[in-house]
Structure formats: C-alpha cells, structure tokens
Write an enzyme that holds these catalytic residues in place. Structure first.
Site, PDB file in Angstrom:
ATOM      1  N   GLY A  59      37.749  43.238  40.487  1.00 56.35           N
ATOM      2  CA  GLY A  59      38.977  43.517  41.230  1.00 56.35           C
ATOM      3  C   GLY A  59      38.669  43.881  42.661  1.00 56.35           C
ATOM      4  N   SER A  60      39.435  44.825  43.200  1.00 55.82           N
ATOM      5  CA  SER A  60      39.325  45.158  44.621  1.00 55.82           C
ATOM      6  C   SER A  60      38.133  46.072  44.893  1.00 55.82           C
ATOM      7  CB  SER A  60      40.604  45.857  45.079  1.00 55.82           C
ATOM      8  OG  SER A  60      40.730  47.087  44.402  1.00 55.82           O
ATOM      9  N   ARG A  61      37.701  46.082  46.145  1.00 55.69           N
ATOM     10  CA  ARG A  61      36.606  46.965  46.540  1.00 55.69           C
ATOM     11  C   ARG A  61      37.030  48.429  46.352  1.00 55.69           C
ATOM     12  NH1 ARG A  61      33.390  46.758  52.310  1.00 55.69           N
ATOM     13  NH2 ARG A  61      34.083  44.599  52.239  1.00 55.69           N
ATOM     14  N   GLU A  79      32.516  43.883  40.186  1.00 56.12           N
ATOM     15  CA  GLU A  79      32.500  42.711  41.052  1.00 56.12           C
ATOM     16  C   GLU A  79      33.703  42.872  41.961  1.00 56.12           C
ATOM     17  OE1 GLU A  79      33.009  38.784  39.234  1.00 56.12           O
ATOM     18  OE2 GLU A  79      33.731  38.354  41.255  1.00 56.12           O
ATOM     19  N   GLU A 108      37.079  40.203  53.488  1.00 58.63           N
ATOM     20  CA  GLU A 108      37.846  39.352  52.569  1.00 58.63           C
ATOM     21  C   GLU A 108      39.355  39.498  52.781  1.00 58.63           C
ATOM     22  OE1 GLU A 108      37.573  38.630  47.807  1.00 58.63           O
ATOM     23  OE2 GLU A 108      38.330  40.588  48.371  1.00 58.63           O
ATOM     24  N   CYS A 161      37.226  34.752  43.558  1.00 58.01           N
ATOM     25  CA  CYS A 161      36.242  35.600  44.235  1.00 58.01           C
ATOM     26  C   CYS A 161      35.229  34.751  44.999  1.00 58.01           C
ATOM     27  CB  CYS A 161      35.547  36.494  43.223  1.00 58.01           C
ATOM     28  SG  CYS A 161      35.144  35.638  41.712  1.00 58.01           S
ATOM     29  N   GLY A 207      39.306  49.711  44.283  1.00 58.19           N
ATOM     30  CA  GLY A 207      39.365  50.068  42.864  1.00 58.19           C
ATOM     31  C   GLY A 207      37.974  50.201  42.271  1.00 58.19           C
ATOM     32  N   GLY A 208      37.106  49.242  42.591  1.00 55.55           N
ATOM     33  CA  GLY A 208      35.745  49.265  42.055  1.00 55.55           C
ATOM     34  C   GLY A 208      34.994  50.511  42.490  1.00 55.55           C
TER      35      GLY A 208
HETATM   36  P1  NAP Z   1      42.572  46.075  41.550  1.00 51.44           P
HETATM   37  O1  NAP Z   1      43.734  46.620  42.272  1.00 51.44           O
HETATM   38  O2  NAP Z   1      41.255  46.571  41.946  1.00 51.44           O
HETATM   39  O3  NAP Z   1      42.826  46.336  39.999  1.00 51.44           O
HETATM   40  C1  NAP Z   1      41.962  45.874  38.971  1.00 51.44           C
HETATM   41  C2  NAP Z   1      42.150  46.731  37.732  1.00 51.44           C
HETATM   42  O4  NAP Z   1      41.523  47.996  37.948  1.00 51.44           O
HETATM   43  C3  NAP Z   1      43.607  47.045  37.410  1.00 51.44           C
HETATM   44  O5  NAP Z   1      43.753  47.158  36.032  1.00 51.44           O
HETATM   45  C4  NAP Z   1      43.811  48.370  38.076  1.00 51.44           C
HETATM   46  O6  NAP Z   1      44.786  49.201  37.498  1.00 51.44           O
HETATM   47  C5  NAP Z   1      42.473  49.039  37.876  1.00 51.44           C
HETATM   48  N1  NAP Z   1      42.227  49.993  38.943  1.00 51.44           N
HETATM   49  C6  NAP Z   1      42.125  49.721  40.258  1.00 51.44           C
HETATM   50  N2  NAP Z   1      41.873  50.851  40.947  1.00 51.44           N
HETATM   51  C7  NAP Z   1      41.812  51.847  40.042  1.00 51.44           C
HETATM   52  C8  NAP Z   1      41.589  53.240  40.137  1.00 51.44           C
HETATM   53  N3  NAP Z   1      41.362  53.833  41.304  1.00 51.44           N
HETATM   54  N4  NAP Z   1      41.627  53.956  39.008  1.00 51.44           N
HETATM   55  C9  NAP Z   1      41.855  53.363  37.811  1.00 51.44           C
HETATM   56  N5  NAP Z   1      42.081  52.058  37.669  1.00 51.44           N
HETATM   57  C10 NAP Z   1      42.063  51.304  38.763  1.00 51.44           C
HETATM   58  O7  NAP Z   1      42.525  44.491  41.673  1.00 51.44           O
HETATM   59  P2  NAP Z   1      43.624  43.386  41.374  1.00 51.44           P
HETATM   60  O8  NAP Z   1      44.895  43.982  40.921  1.00 51.44           O
HETATM   61  O9  NAP Z   1      42.982  42.414  40.490  1.00 51.44           O
HETATM   62  O10 NAP Z   1      43.839  42.676  42.752  1.00 51.44           O
HETATM   63  C11 NAP Z   1      44.025  43.377  43.936  1.00 51.44           C
HETATM   64  C12 NAP Z   1      43.001  42.943  44.940  1.00 51.44           C
HETATM   65  O11 NAP Z   1      41.688  42.919  44.354  1.00 51.44           O
HETATM   66  C13 NAP Z   1      43.168  41.541  45.449  1.00 51.44           C
HETATM   67  O12 NAP Z   1      44.115  41.466  46.459  1.00 51.44           O
HETATM   68  C14 NAP Z   1      41.759  41.234  45.920  1.00 51.44           C
HETATM   69  O13 NAP Z   1      41.544  41.752  47.190  1.00 51.44           O
HETATM   70  C15 NAP Z   1      40.889  41.916  44.966  1.00 51.44           C
HETATM   71  N6  NAP Z   1      40.313  41.050  43.912  1.00 51.44           N
HETATM   72  C16 NAP Z   1      39.040  40.635  44.047  1.00 51.44           C
HETATM   73  C17 NAP Z   1      38.464  39.852  43.070  1.00 51.44           C
HETATM   74  C18 NAP Z   1      37.056  39.416  43.164  1.00 51.44           C
HETATM   75  O14 NAP Z   1      36.574  38.806  42.231  1.00 51.44           O
HETATM   76  N7  NAP Z   1      36.349  39.702  44.216  1.00 51.44           N
HETATM   77  C19 NAP Z   1      39.202  39.470  41.956  1.00 51.44           C
HETATM   78  C20 NAP Z   1      40.511  39.920  41.836  1.00 51.44           C
HETATM   79  C21 NAP Z   1      41.040  40.718  42.821  1.00 51.44           C
HETATM   80  P3  NAP Z   1      46.297  49.190  38.005  1.00 51.44           P
HETATM   81  O15 NAP Z   1      46.903  48.184  37.111  1.00 51.44           O
HETATM   82  O16 NAP Z   1      46.813  50.540  37.742  1.00 51.44           O
HETATM   83  O17 NAP Z   1      46.303  48.807  39.447  1.00 51.44           O
END
Ligand code: NAP
Length: 516
Positions: free
Chosen positions: A240-242, A264, A386, A301, A244-245
């Site tokens: 997911g996002s940087r 990732e 990104e 990604c 969140g990760g």
């Molecule tokens: P995300 O916002 O990082 O969320 C991914 C998962 O992790 C979701 O289930 C989210 O829960 C959880 N999460 C994120 N932050 C958290 C935290 N602080 N504490 C607990 N759980 C957390 O990513 P996304 O929704 O897939 O997409 C958002 C952005 O991520 C995109 O715009 C893009 O920039 C990036 N992304 C990158 C890749 C890659 O492979 N590089 C792939 C997908 C997305 P919630 O449901 O509560 O948000």
C-alpha cells in the site's frame, strides 16, 4: 451468499465496531451486505487461534501443506463467474485483467505448493561431528529454515486477488508453515469474503487445524494496528502507501518483542532510453511506454513514473508521439474515491508547478505527462516522487553523465528499465552498475509493468520501494520472509525435522560443505 462477517477460524463473527460497505467502483453505488467491523475481542481471538494452530500446522508433512495450497486454488476456481463479477464491480478493473489476475493467484498457490513439496527451499545444512577431532571434538551441527509463527497480512487495493486475501503474501506465509490472519482492504470486502470462504473450505477439506486462517474486516485503523502489535503475531506483510507501511512498520518495531514487517510501498520505476534504441525504434517506444503508463489506469506499483530520454530530434519525435497518445486516452474509473482524489490532486499540483512543463494532461483520472529539466530533477527530489496513477515525469538528458546522475539520485525502486540497442552497451553497463544498488529488478528492452511469478523473480528493492530490500514479495524467495534458520547441535535423530535426518532423500542439502 455473502454474510458480511469476519472469519475467525471456522466461525463467522458479526463484529460491531462500525460498518463497512463495498462500493461499485465504476458508479459509486453502495453494495450489500454491510460488514460489521471486527472488534478488539474478535481480532484477539483470531490471533490466539492462529498461535494455537501453529504447532500442528508447522509439524505437518510437506505433502499435506502442499495439498492445502492446491485445494485453495481449486476452491477459488470453483467460485467461477460469481467471484469475477464481484471483483469487477468492486474494482472497476476490466474483466479480462481480473480473469488473468485470478489465474495468477491460483498459479501462485500451486507454485508455492510445488516449492513446499519439493522441500529444498528450507536450505538444510549438515556439518557432521567428529568425536576424534583434536584438540576438541567437533559437534554435529545441522540447520534449516523454520516457520516464524502467525503472520498478519494487509491486502492491497490494486490487486484484489493476487495481493490480497489469497494472494502472494498469504500463499508464501502458509507455504512456510505459518498460520495467517488477514486484514481485508475496504475497497473490496465482498471479494475478500469470497476468497476467505474458499480458503476455509480448502482448510476443512484437507484437515488443517482451526486457526490456520482468519479474515478480519476492520473499520478504521485501530484493529489493524492492534493486530500488528498482538503478541501472537510474529511477522506482517503489507502492500500500500508509504505512509501506511511506515506507520505499521513503526508499530511492529515498537512492540516489547519487535517482529519483521515487510511493506511494499512506493516506486516510480524509471525507464532509461539510450540513444541507439531511440534511433532504432522510436514508434515502438512511444507505443510501449503508453501501454505501460496506462495499464490498469496506472494503478500498478511497477508503473513507469519517470522517463529519462536523450535530448535531440529523435527524442522529440518519441516524446511528441507519447504525449499525443496519452492526451488521446480518456479517463477511466479508479479503484476507489480516495485513490482518485489523490491522483487528481497530485496531477493538479504538477500542472501548476512552475518547475514542470505540461506535455499531456486530461481531466480526472486521464493520463498525464510532465517534463522537468535535468537540473531541477537532480536538485529537487519531490519531482521524482510516486503519483499513483497514469502520470509520468520526463527528463531529457544531454550527456550520458546526466542520465547516470539521475540513476544515482533516484530513491529505491522496485524496477528500472534500460532501453538499449547495438552501440549502447557501454552506457548500459554504466547504468547497470548504478542501478544494482537502487532497484530490485532491471528490465532490458521491455517495460516494468507485468511481473512474472517464477523462482528467480525479485519484486522488492531498497526503501521506499519496500521496508526491507533484502527480500521479495513475488517469486520463490518470498517464502523466506516468513522463516528463520534454526540450528540443532548433537540432536538425537528422532528430534530432528525430516529434512535434517540421516537418509532423507529428494531434498537438496549441503552436507559437509557440498550440495547433495
Ligand atoms: P493504504 O492507504 O496504505 O492502505 C492499505 C491497507 O493498510 C488498508 O487496509 C489500510 O486500512 C491499511 N492501513 C494503512 N495505513 C494504516 C495505518 N496507519 N494503520 C492501520 N492500517 C493502515 O493504501 P491503499 O488504500 O491501497 O492506496 C492508497 C495509496 O497507496 C495509493 O494512492 C498509492 O499511493 C499507494 N499504493 C501503492 C502500492 C504499491 O504497490 N506501491 C499499491 C497500492 C497502493 P484502511 O482501510 O483503514 O485505510
């Protein structure tokens, strides 16, 4: 058929921490059923059940674990068109892409089944003892990779099948001998429930211990965070996002007993076009880049977010052709409203950025291409960050040294691509030397999108591509993330794992320094 409940072992749990709905990603229409958010008590039960399943699951013969993984693939296929229909609705991704993603998902499960069954991945090493060695006797020392313990998996928004409930992280963690607790992604809860049901059916049919798999629907972030902090959880994987990760990685590190966290996150996958390649195939380069930038509405990604091309007339032709193709590509629905808003906001900011020249920019989620000077790109790292979606930044270099400087300046990436032809060998070698320290995979005369699931694949790379550039989330090596070496010294034969016993055959082992 869908019940809107978390799966805790063999049971369904209604939840109560708020409510989650899936949405039609194309129309915005709210989908049924409502998912009750897992409570802290439900999460605790899932994590503890996973810990209680560990001893029986890790002790299973290799063949049994492989049977489970293959049964998962069969059960997923048995969901048929109903699964495809739901995932198309929840993601707005084209049906053909999702049928391909399902095939990749089941292929991954069978791939890891074959790895487990074959058994050599455990890297068994035996150093025979020598009681007569002087001045001290030599002990009998044996080691191999053993499972870490229950793994928490966070699903990706952009791969609702291949990087989600039954995706690569789950497959590799289960293959290594670990129970798994999955945190579903809010973007595709119905898809998640169907895949989770298939895993439970496979587990029951193959006689797995209860708790080997659980699936949580979480509302808000507290439960996911508490899952990473839970004492029963011994590792976690995330796509997911940087932001969140990093947030979840910090939790894994701050535990009284820190555990590995494999995230990732973000990658811009630079493409370097060398001069002879440009002269040889400018039309093909424009078409190939356009296809790679726009694939899946840029929501990969491995999307090419930075392109370095030589200055001059040949380069001008490629850029004009690419910009024309991108400008003619209409917008399409993105995975969810948050991802759309993030893309649209960042593209608007790029359009207004005086450091960038706009070469193509449609409305909404339509593709965009911006140009930065080499000087600006090298001096201001934010230009190379990104933007998740079909947007790229082009940098035109005069001397090759500038292309090399771009390669040295880039943050860690999953991939880098070199487009070369006869005459470019010297420059390509210079780029390879620079890129080997910055990326997980170097692609020649291709495009970064499209990741082959095979033994040699590396889908990883230094930060911020991942939180640990020593590993990969795709390919045979992914299994190693969820195991650690354990050494057995002077251990009675009956207490050793099978792969370390005398007379074991069919598994590649290093015996007294030689592979046999
Ligand atoms: P995300 O916002 O990082 O969320 C991914 C998962 O992790 C979701 O289930 C989210 O829960 C959880 N999460 C994120 N932050 C958290 C935290 N602080 N504490 C607990 N759980 C957390 O990513 P996304 O929704 O897939 O997409 C958002 C952005 O991520 C995109 O715009 C893009 O920039 C990036 N992304 C990158 C890749 C890659 O492979 N590089 C792939 C997908 C997305 P919630 O449901 O509560 O948000």
């Amino acid at each position: 058929m869908l019940q809107g409940r978390s799966l805790v072992g063999w049971s369904r749990a209604a939840g109560g921490e708020g409510t989650l709905h899936g949405y039609n990603a194309g129309t915005g229409e709210r989908l049924e059923p409502a998912y009750g958010g897992a409570t802290a008590e439900i999460m605790d039960r899932a994590a503890n059940l996973a810990a209680s399943a560990l001893p029986a699951y890790r002790a299973l013969p290799r063949r049994r674990r492989a049977e489970f993984l293959r049964a998962m693939a069969t059960e997923l296929e048995a969901l048929g068109d109903a699964l495809i229909e739901r995932v198309v609705t929840e993601s707005a991704l084209p049906e053909a892409r999702l049928r391909g993603e399902l095939a990749r998902t089941t292929g991954q499960l069978r791939f890891f089944a074959a790895i487990v069954e074959e058994g050599s991945w455990v890297d068994a090493r035996i150093d025979s003892g020598d009681a007569g060695r002087k001045p001290l006797p030599k002990p009998d020392v044996r080691s191999m990779l053993r499972p870490l313990g229950p793994v928490a998996v966070f699903c990706a928004s952009n791969f609702p099948l291949a990087f989600s409930v039954a995706g690569g992280d789950t497959a590799s963690a289960l293959a290594a001998g670990n129970p798994v607790v999955v945190n579903a992604h809010f973007s595709h809860p119905g898809t998640a429930e169907m895949c989770g049901g298939a895993i439970v059916a496979a587990a029951l049919k193959t006689g797995m211990p209860e708790g080997v798999f659980s699936l949580l629907f979480t509302v808000g972030r507290e439960i996911g965070q508490a899952l990473v902090a839970h004492p029963s959880i011994q590792a976690a994987a995330f796509t997911g996002s940087r932001k969140g990760g990093l947030a979840l990685a910090a939790i894994a590190q701050a535990r009284p007993e820190p555990v590995p966290f494999y995230a990732e996150m973000s990658s811009v996958n630079p493409v370097f076009i060398l001069s002879h390649a440009l002269g040889e195939r400018s039309d093909a380069l424009a078409a190939g880049l356009h296809a790679s930038i726009t694939a899946g509405v840029g929501q990969f990604c491995t999307n090419p977010g930075v392109i370095a091309a030589p200055a001059g007339a040949a380069g001008d032709r490629v850029v004009a052709a690419l910009a024309g193709k991108l400008a003619a590509t209409p917008e399409a629905p993105m995975l969810n409203a948050g991802i759309f808003e993030n893309y649209a906001g960042k593209v608007a900011a790029r359009s207004a950025d005086p450091r960038l020249r706009t070469l193509a920019c449609g409305k909404g989620s339509a593709p965009s291409l911006f140009e930065a000077t080499v000087e600006a790109f090298l001096a201001e790292p934010d230009l190379g960050e990104e933007v998740f979606g079909p947007s790229s930044v082009l940098v035109r270099y005069g001397k090759f040294e500038e292309a090399l400087a771009i390669a040295h300046t880039m943050e860690g990436n999953l991939t880098a691509t070199i487009q070369m032809a006869a005459g470019d060998e010297g420059e390509a070698a210079g780029l390879v030397a620079a890129l080997e320290t910055r990326v997980g995979r170097i692609v020649f005369n291709g495009y970064p999108t499209g990741v082959e699931v095979c033994q040699a694949m590396v889908h990883g790379g230094p930060y911020p591509a991942t939180s640990d550039g020593r590993t990969t989330s795709v390919g045979g090596r992914a299994i190693e993330r969820f195991a650690r070496p354990v050494c057995y010294q002077d251990t009675p034969e009956g207490l050793l794992p099978e792969e370390l016993r005398e007379g074991t055959t069919g598994v590649r082992r290093m015996v007294d320094g030689k592979y046999v």
